[in-house]
Structure formats: structure tokens, C-alpha cells
Write a protein that holds these residues in place. Sequence first.
Motif, PDB file in Angstrom:
ATOM      1  N   ASP A   7       1.800   6.674   2.504  1.00 20.65           N
ATOM      2  CA  ASP A   7       0.545   5.964   2.351  1.00 20.65           C
ATOM      3  C   ASP A   7      -0.545   6.901   1.858  1.00 20.65           C
ATOM      4  O   ASP A   7      -0.710   7.994   2.360  1.00 20.65           O
ATOM      5  N   ARG A   8      -1.303   6.487   0.893  1.00 24.62           N
ATOM      6  CA  ARG A   8      -2.487   7.204   0.424  1.00 24.62           C
ATOM      7  C   ARG A   8      -3.604   6.187   0.545  1.00 24.62           C
ATOM      8  O   ARG A   8      -3.637   5.223  -0.176  1.00 24.62           O
ATOM      9  N   ARG A   9      -4.516   6.414   1.466  1.00 25.84           N
ATOM     10  CA  ARG A   9      -5.538   5.407   1.740  1.00 25.84           C
ATOM     11  C   ARG A   9      -6.937   5.927   1.483  1.00 25.84           C
ATOM     12  O   ARG A   9      -7.249   7.070   1.716  1.00 25.84           O
ATOM     13  N   ALA A  10      -7.791   5.038   1.011  1.00 26.28           N
ATOM     14  CA  ALA A  10      -9.214   5.285   0.827  1.00 26.28           C
ATOM     15  C   ALA A  10      -9.932   4.070   1.395  1.00 26.28           C
ATOM     16  O   ALA A  10      -9.316   3.051   1.680  1.00 26.28           O
ATOM     17  N   ARG A  11     -11.213   4.166   1.544  1.00 30.50           N
ATOM     18  CA  ARG A  11     -11.991   3.017   1.984  1.00 30.50           C
ATOM     19  C   ARG A  11     -12.488   2.277   0.755  1.00 30.50           C
ATOM     20  O   ARG A  11     -13.132   2.858  -0.103  1.00 30.50           O
ATOM     21  N   GLY A  12     -12.170   1.009   0.656  1.00 29.91           N
ATOM     22  CA  GLY A  12     -12.681   0.182  -0.424  1.00 29.91           C
ATOM     23  C   GLY A  12     -13.941  -0.518   0.036  1.00 29.91           C
ATOM     24  O   GLY A  12     -14.456  -0.265   1.120  1.00 29.91           O
ATOM     25  N   GLY A  15     -12.250  -2.866   2.832  1.00 29.33           N
ATOM     26  CA  GLY A  15     -11.218  -2.430   3.768  1.00 29.33           C
ATOM     27  C   GLY A  15     -10.429  -1.260   3.242  1.00 29.33           C
ATOM     28  O   GLY A  15     -10.841  -0.576   2.316  1.00 29.33           O
ATOM     29  N   GLU A  16      -9.275  -1.025   3.852  1.00 28.27           N
ATOM     30  CA  GLU A  16      -8.398   0.072   3.462  1.00 28.27           C
ATOM     31  C   GLU A  16      -7.798  -0.171   2.084  1.00 28.27           C
ATOM     32  O   GLU A  16      -7.454  -1.288   1.736  1.00 28.27           O
ATOM     33  N   VAL A  17      -7.644   0.903   1.329  1.00 31.61           N
ATOM     34  CA  VAL A  17      -7.034   0.846   0.008  1.00 31.61           C
ATOM     35  C   VAL A  17      -5.753   1.659   0.045  1.00 31.61           C
ATOM     36  O   VAL A  17      -5.743   2.790   0.523  1.00 31.61           O
ATOM     37  N   SER A  18      -4.666   1.082  -0.425  1.00 31.36           N
ATOM     38  CA  SER A  18      -3.403   1.812  -0.521  1.00 31.36           C
ATOM     39  C   SER A  18      -2.926   1.775  -1.970  1.00 31.36           C
ATOM     40  O   SER A  18      -3.263   0.863  -2.723  1.00 31.36           O
ATOM     41  N   VAL A  19      -2.147   2.782  -2.342  1.00 33.75           N
ATOM     42  CA  VAL A  19      -1.615   2.900  -3.706  1.00 33.75           C
ATOM     43  C   VAL A  19      -0.106   2.743  -3.641  1.00 33.75           C
ATOM     44  O   VAL A  19       0.551   3.327  -2.774  1.00 33.75           O
ATOM     45  N   ARG A  61       7.854   7.802 -15.740  1.00 28.53           N
ATOM     46  CA  ARG A  61       6.894   6.753 -16.115  1.00 28.53           C
ATOM     47  C   ARG A  61       6.316   6.135 -14.853  1.00 28.53           C
ATOM     48  O   ARG A  61       7.067   5.741 -13.962  1.00 28.53           O
ATOM     49  N   GLN A  62       4.999   6.028 -14.811  1.00 29.26           N
ATOM     50  CA  GLN A  62       4.326   5.535 -13.619  1.00 29.26           C
ATOM     51  C   GLN A  62       3.341   4.413 -13.956  1.00 29.26           C
ATOM     52  O   GLN A  62       2.546   4.551 -14.885  1.00 29.26           O
ATOM     53  N   PHE A  63       3.428   3.332 -13.200  1.00 29.78           N
ATOM     54  CA  PHE A  63       2.463   2.239 -13.253  1.00 29.78           C
ATOM     55  C   PHE A  63       2.153   1.948 -11.792  1.00 29.78           C
ATOM     56  O   PHE A  63       2.958   1.373 -11.077  1.00 29.78           O
ATOM     57  N   LEU A  64       0.999   2.409 -11.343  1.00 33.91           N
ATOM     58  CA  LEU A  64       0.610   2.295  -9.942  1.00 33.91           C
ATOM     59  C   LEU A  64      -0.595   1.383  -9.802  1.00 33.91           C
ATOM     60  O   LEU A  64      -1.437   1.304 -10.709  1.00 33.91           O
ATOM     61  N   VAL A  65      -0.690   0.702  -8.669  1.00 41.16           N
ATOM     62  CA  VAL A  65      -1.843  -0.145  -8.387  1.00 41.16           C
ATOM     63  C   VAL A  65      -2.455   0.262  -7.056  1.00 41.16           C
ATOM     64  O   VAL A  65      -1.779   0.778  -6.170  1.00 41.16           O
ATOM     65  N   ALA A  66      -3.750   0.016  -6.948  1.00 39.83           N
ATOM     66  CA  ALA A  66      -4.463   0.172  -5.687  1.00 39.83           C
ATOM     67  C   ALA A  66      -4.676  -1.224  -5.131  1.00 39.83           C
ATOM     68  O   ALA A  66      -5.066  -2.142  -5.865  1.00 39.83           O
ATOM     69  N   GLU A  67      -4.413  -1.368  -3.853  1.00 42.35           N
ATOM     70  CA  GLU A  67      -4.500  -2.673  -3.198  1.00 42.35           C
ATOM     71  C   GLU A  67      -5.475  -2.580  -2.026  1.00 42.35           C
ATOM     72  O   GLU A  67      -5.449  -1.609  -1.271  1.00 42.35           O
ATOM     73  N   CYS A  68      -6.322  -3.585  -1.884  1.00 40.26           N
ATOM     74  CA  CYS A  68      -7.278  -3.671  -0.786  1.00 40.26           C
ATOM     75  C   CYS A  68      -7.252  -5.104  -0.261  1.00 40.26           C
ATOM     76  O   CYS A  68      -7.423  -6.044  -1.037  1.00 40.26           O
ATOM     77  N   ASP A  69      -7.035  -5.235   1.017  1.00 36.17           N
ATOM     78  CA  ASP A  69      -6.988  -6.570   1.641  1.00 36.17           C
ATOM     79  C   ASP A  69      -6.034  -7.507   0.912  1.00 36.17           C
ATOM     80  O   ASP A  69      -6.328  -8.688   0.695  1.00 36.17           O
ATOM     81  N   LEU A 104     -16.735   3.219  -6.816  1.00 28.79           N
ATOM     82  CA  LEU A 104     -17.516   4.146  -5.980  1.00 28.79           C
ATOM     83  C   LEU A 104     -17.038   4.195  -4.535  1.00 28.79           C
ATOM     84  O   LEU A 104     -17.765   4.641  -3.655  1.00 28.79           O
ATOM     85  N   GLY A 105     -15.806   3.762  -4.301  1.00 26.54           N
ATOM     86  CA  GLY A 105     -15.235   3.822  -2.956  1.00 26.54           C
ATOM     87  C   GLY A 105     -14.025   4.745  -2.869  1.00 26.54           C
ATOM     88  O   GLY A 105     -13.311   4.727  -1.878  1.00 26.54           O
ATOM     89  N   GLY A 106     -13.757   5.518  -3.908  1.00 26.52           N
ATOM     90  CA  GLY A 106     -12.637   6.438  -3.898  1.00 26.52           C
ATOM     91  C   GLY A 106     -11.338   5.860  -4.432  1.00 26.52           C
ATOM     92  O   GLY A 106     -10.306   6.526  -4.399  1.00 26.52           O
ATOM     93  N   VAL A 107     -11.378   4.639  -4.936  1.00 25.72           N
ATOM     94  CA  VAL A 107     -10.153   3.986  -5.410  1.00 25.72           C
ATOM     95  C   VAL A 107      -9.563   4.737  -6.607  1.00 25.72           C
ATOM     96  O   VAL A 107      -8.367   5.059  -6.622  1.00 25.72           O
TER      97      VAL A 107
END
Length: 161
Positions: A7-12, A15-19, A61-69, A104-107
Amino acid sequence: MSAGGTDRRARGKTGEVSVRKARRTDLERVIGIDATVTGIEKDDYWHSVFHRYGAGNRPERQFLVAECDGQVVGFVIGEVRDWEFGAPPCGGGFTIDVAPDHRLGGVATRLLQALCAAFRRSGVRKLRTILARDNTLILSFFRSQGMMTGPFMPLEMDLDA
């Protein structure tokens, strides 16, 4: 969950943001974020990009998404580039974006960190990207992450001759 399984989390904003790795079901939201930012909806393009970078298990090859709530709020795409013009393999990041209401939340920082971690696992020790000179928003972001002008110079020419 990031590409490496941790898990790599930031605050969105809410709520919590995971990648994590992108899924085909994320495309609608990716297309929506891109259309909001660029003003152009590119369905065919994004399906093609997912097929090349998100489908399958190709660590270069990488295609990553950040997810919040439970909602995709950002994405990053890149690949390992091998020996272009004599340069040792490097990570090439070619797209990163975050929904305007989640900036501006670290995403974006978390997305870039996850991309760099995936490149490191592939044995790469350098990240490169290219951007428009007048895109001060993304230039400021990359500079804030420690990126600077590299030893290569992009060249181009019109093919309408």
C-alpha cells in the motif's frame, strides 16, 4: 495496492488515496479525468493505451491509478526504454494526471513514487519525461520531485512536405 504489492497511501481531498495497477473498468474514469483537463474525449486512444500498458503482466510497462473512496482520481503511465540513441535503459514517464478536485493532496507524488518503484524493480535507475515548455503546472510538479533538465534535447520536424 501499488504495482509492487504494498500500500502507498496519501491523504486526498476526502480520504485515503491508494495506488494500484489500472483495470479495464478504470478506463471510464481515466477518460473522464483526461477529458476534463484537456477538453478532448479520446475513448479509442485510452483503450489502445490500456491494451499496450495496462493489460497483461509486463513489468517494463506500467499503467497505475490512484484511488480515493473507491473512485479513480489520477493515473500515471510509463515504460522502460532500452538503449535509445545509446542511452542506458531508463524509465520513461509519458502521462500523469490528477482530477482537478484532488490536486494538492499528494496524489501525483504517490503516483510518481509508485512508478519509480516499479522501474527500480526492473533494474532502472533513471526517470525521464518530456513536456511542453509552456506547461508550467506539470513542470513545477516535476521540479518539486527533483527532476531537472537532462542531457538530451528533443528535436522535431513537420512531415507535411
